[in-house]
Design a protein around this motif. Structure first.
Motif, mmCIF file in Angstrom:
data_model
loop_
_atom_site.group_PDB
_atom_site.id
_atom_site.type_symbol
_atom_site.label_atom_id
_atom_site.label_comp_id
_atom_site.label_asym_id
_atom_site.label_seq_id
_atom_site.Cartn_x
_atom_site.Cartn_y
_atom_site.Cartn_z
ATOM 1 N N ARG A 29 -37.939 -45.458 -36.701
ATOM 2 C CA ARG A 29 -38.378 -46.804 -35.587
ATOM 3 C C ARG A 29 -38.353 -46.633 -34.053
ATOM 4 O O ARG A 29 -39.268 -46.996 -33.412
ATOM 5 C CB ARG A 29 -37.362 -48.021 -36.003
ATOM 6 C CG ARG A 29 -37.639 -48.664 -37.303
ATOM 7 C CD ARG A 29 -36.945 -49.826 -37.519
ATOM 8 N NE ARG A 29 -35.666 -49.618 -37.432
ATOM 9 C CZ ARG A 29 -34.589 -49.494 -38.493
ATOM 10 N NH1 ARG A 29 -35.425 -49.194 -39.580
ATOM 11 N NH2 ARG A 29 -33.533 -49.347 -38.532
ATOM 12 N N VAL A 30 -37.399 -45.587 -33.678
ATOM 13 C CA VAL A 30 -37.139 -45.452 -32.204
ATOM 14 C C VAL A 30 -38.266 -44.492 -31.846
ATOM 15 O O VAL A 30 -38.882 -44.677 -30.720
ATOM 16 C CB VAL A 30 -35.754 -44.486 -31.908
ATOM 17 C CG1 VAL A 30 -35.699 -44.160 -30.897
ATOM 18 C CG2 VAL A 30 -34.620 -45.543 -32.361
ATOM 19 N N VAL A 31 -38.678 -43.469 -32.769
ATOM 20 C CA VAL A 31 -39.746 -42.724 -32.044
ATOM 21 C C VAL A 31 -40.992 -43.565 -32.479
ATOM 22 O O VAL A 31 -41.969 -43.090 -31.355
ATOM 23 C CB VAL A 31 -39.796 -41.215 -33.301
ATOM 24 C CG1 VAL A 31 -41.021 -40.892 -33.023
ATOM 25 C CG2 VAL A 31 -38.257 -40.444 -32.858
ATOM 26 N N THR B 1 -43.304 -37.035 -23.422
ATOM 27 C CA THR B 1 -44.640 -36.714 -22.428
ATOM 28 C C THR B 1 -44.070 -36.776 -21.162
ATOM 29 O O THR B 1 -43.322 -37.049 -20.655
ATOM 30 C CB THR B 1 -45.548 -38.092 -22.967
ATOM 31 O OG1 THR B 1 -44.561 -39.233 -22.322
ATOM 32 C CG2 THR B 1 -45.906 -38.042 -24.578
ATOM 33 N N PRO B 2 -45.271 -36.537 -20.225
ATOM 34 C CA PRO B 2 -45.090 -36.683 -18.896
ATOM 35 C C PRO B 2 -44.441 -38.000 -18.418
ATOM 36 O O PRO B 2 -43.664 -38.085 -17.637
ATOM 37 C CB PRO B 2 -46.404 -36.302 -18.304
ATOM 38 C CG PRO B 2 -47.118 -35.546 -19.165
ATOM 39 C CD PRO B 2 -46.646 -35.803 -20.655
ATOM 40 N N GLN B 3 -45.313 -39.062 -19.187
ATOM 41 C CA GLN B 3 -44.732 -40.367 -18.678
ATOM 42 C C GLN B 3 -43.281 -40.675 -19.135
ATOM 43 O O GLN B 3 -42.273 -41.168 -18.462
ATOM 44 C CB GLN B 3 -45.589 -41.463 -19.655
ATOM 45 C CG GLN B 3 -45.319 -42.669 -19.196
ATOM 46 C CD GLN B 3 -46.172 -43.808 -19.863
ATOM 47 O OE1 GLN B 3 -47.260 -43.415 -20.495
ATOM 48 N NE2 GLN B 3 -45.989 -45.348 -19.902
ATOM 49 N N GLY B 4 -42.774 -40.025 -20.298
ATOM 50 C CA GLY B 4 -41.367 -39.992 -20.835
ATOM 51 C C GLY B 4 -40.532 -39.372 -19.909
ATOM 52 O O GLY B 4 -39.493 -39.731 -19.445
ATOM 53 N N ARG C 227 -45.526 -37.271 -31.492
ATOM 54 C CA ARG C 227 -45.364 -36.525 -32.942
ATOM 55 C C ARG C 227 -46.592 -35.383 -32.820
ATOM 56 O O ARG C 227 -47.426 -35.673 -32.726
ATOM 57 C CB ARG C 227 -45.252 -37.343 -34.148
ATOM 58 C CG ARG C 227 -43.991 -38.258 -34.268
ATOM 59 C CD ARG C 227 -44.287 -38.899 -35.526
ATOM 60 N NE ARG C 227 -43.112 -39.800 -35.956
ATOM 61 C CZ ARG C 227 -43.156 -41.001 -35.693
ATOM 62 N NH1 ARG C 227 -44.123 -41.677 -35.066
ATOM 63 N NH2 ARG C 227 -42.012 -41.896 -35.919
ATOM 64 N N LYS C 228 -45.825 -34.033 -33.103
ATOM 65 C CA LYS C 228 -46.864 -33.168 -33.150
ATOM 66 C C LYS C 228 -46.718 -32.276 -34.571
ATOM 67 O O LYS C 228 -45.274 -32.340 -34.784
ATOM 68 C CB LYS C 228 -46.824 -32.197 -31.932
ATOM 69 C CG LYS C 228 -47.410 -32.813 -30.825
ATOM 70 C CD LYS C 228 -47.500 -31.760 -29.677
ATOM 71 C CE LYS C 228 -48.162 -32.375 -28.398
ATOM 72 N NZ LYS C 228 -48.093 -31.583 -27.179
ATOM 73 N N ALA C 229 -47.657 -31.666 -34.945
ATOM 74 C CA ALA C 229 -47.509 -30.829 -36.342
ATOM 75 C C ALA C 229 -46.651 -29.643 -36.010
ATOM 76 O O ALA C 229 -46.598 -29.104 -34.946
ATOM 77 C CB ALA C 229 -48.782 -30.299 -36.974
ATOM 78 N N VAL C 230 -45.797 -29.498 -37.102
ATOM 79 C CA VAL C 230 -45.034 -27.906 -36.826
ATOM 80 C C VAL C 230 -45.766 -26.784 -37.412
ATOM 81 O O VAL C 230 -46.127 -27.050 -38.543
ATOM 82 C CB VAL C 230 -43.553 -28.239 -37.531
ATOM 83 C CG1 VAL C 230 -42.870 -26.884 -37.701
ATOM 84 C CG2 VAL C 230 -42.521 -29.282 -36.784
ATOM 85 N N GLU D 125 -43.525 -43.603 -29.096
ATOM 86 C CA GLU D 125 -44.978 -43.515 -29.198
ATOM 87 C C GLU D 125 -45.791 -44.588 -28.522
ATOM 88 O O GLU D 125 -46.630 -44.320 -27.831
ATOM 89 C CB GLU D 125 -45.295 -42.948 -30.738
ATOM 90 C CG GLU D 125 -45.147 -41.749 -30.924
ATOM 91 C CD GLU D 125 -45.708 -41.264 -32.298
ATOM 92 O OE1 GLU D 125 -46.222 -40.067 -32.167
ATOM 93 O OE2 GLU D 125 -45.893 -41.823 -33.121
ATOM 94 N N ARG D 126 -45.556 -45.766 -28.959
ATOM 95 C CA ARG D 126 -46.146 -47.073 -28.495
ATOM 96 C C ARG D 126 -46.213 -46.999 -27.221
ATOM 97 O O ARG D 126 -46.996 -47.453 -26.464
ATOM 98 C CB ARG D 126 -45.540 -48.361 -29.317
ATOM 99 C CG ARG D 126 -46.321 -48.729 -30.563
ATOM 100 C CD ARG D 126 -45.860 -49.945 -31.029
ATOM 101 N NE ARG D 126 -44.379 -50.146 -31.275
ATOM 102 C CZ ARG D 126 -43.982 -49.847 -32.187
ATOM 103 N NH1 ARG D 126 -44.498 -49.206 -33.264
ATOM 104 N NH2 ARG D 126 -42.643 -50.100 -32.506
ATOM 105 N N LYS D 127 -44.943 -46.688 -26.522
ATOM 106 C CA LYS D 127 -44.773 -46.697 -24.993
ATOM 107 C C LYS D 127 -45.150 -45.656 -24.255
ATOM 108 O O LYS D 127 -45.168 -45.543 -23.040
ATOM 109 C CB LYS D 127 -43.393 -46.930 -24.822
ATOM 110 C CG LYS D 127 -42.764 -48.216 -25.129
ATOM 111 C CD LYS D 127 -41.012 -48.126 -25.336
ATOM 112 C CE LYS D 127 -40.487 -49.471 -25.740
ATOM 113 N NZ LYS D 127 -40.699 -50.631 -24.781
#
Length: 161
Positions: free
Chosen positions: A85-87, A113-116, A98-101, A91-93
């Motif tokens: 839920r937190v992730v 992200t840069p915004q993060g 999330r990226k594939a491993v 992501e919504r914000k």
């Protein structure tokens, strides 16, 4: 039938009041201190549109880089559903993705992200005056001493996190 519980005890009873000498006193004080600090830090984060649970994940991502959700849950003391839920919120914000491993199609790593990163830095600026208020009741040198004691308590030498 009653349990074999002593009727009288010589150990002090937990009261959650100053001066409590029970075996629970340290834990109760740490809980109360956490509530106080969390309330103050929540005040710093509210205008930025995030909660402490979001910020806890951002801290891990800044410290460790891209991290799989299972490790985020462990690092933040959350459960699998809670961390999802937190992730999702982050992501919504636009604060994390999330990226594939590589090598494991089932696992996704979470990356800030840069915004993060911008929000992370802004949170520190917003928290500065509130952190000063948090320690306002302490005398000269006491905030540093408290930080030292809590650091050693939370990260015992040779202990695991």
């Amino acid at each position: 039938m009653t349990a074999d519980v002593p009727r009288h005890t010589t150990a002090p009873r937990a009261t959650d009041r100053p001066g409590d000498e029970s075996p629970f006193a340290l834990g109760l004080l740490l809980r109360r201190a956490h509530w106080h600090a969390a309330t103050v830090m929540t005040e710093a984060l509210r205008p930025l549109g995030v909660e402490l649970r979001h910020f806890a994940v951002l801290i891990v991502l800044v410290n460790q880089g891209p991290t799989v959700q299972r490790d985020l849950a462990t690092a933040t003391g959350s459960d699998k559903a809670g961390i999802m839920r937190v992730v999702d919120d982050l992501e919504r914000k636009g604060l994390a993705v999330r990226k594939a491993v590589p090598g494991d199609r089932r696992v996704r790593a979470v990356e800030i992200t840069p915004q993060g990163l911008e929000l992370f830095d802004a949170a520190h600026v917003a928290a500065e005056p509130l952190a000063e208020r948090l320690a306002a009741g302490l005398g000269p040198g006491e905030p540093e001493r408290l930080m030292d004691l809590l650091t050693r308590f939370a990260h015992p030498a040779g202990g695991e996190e």
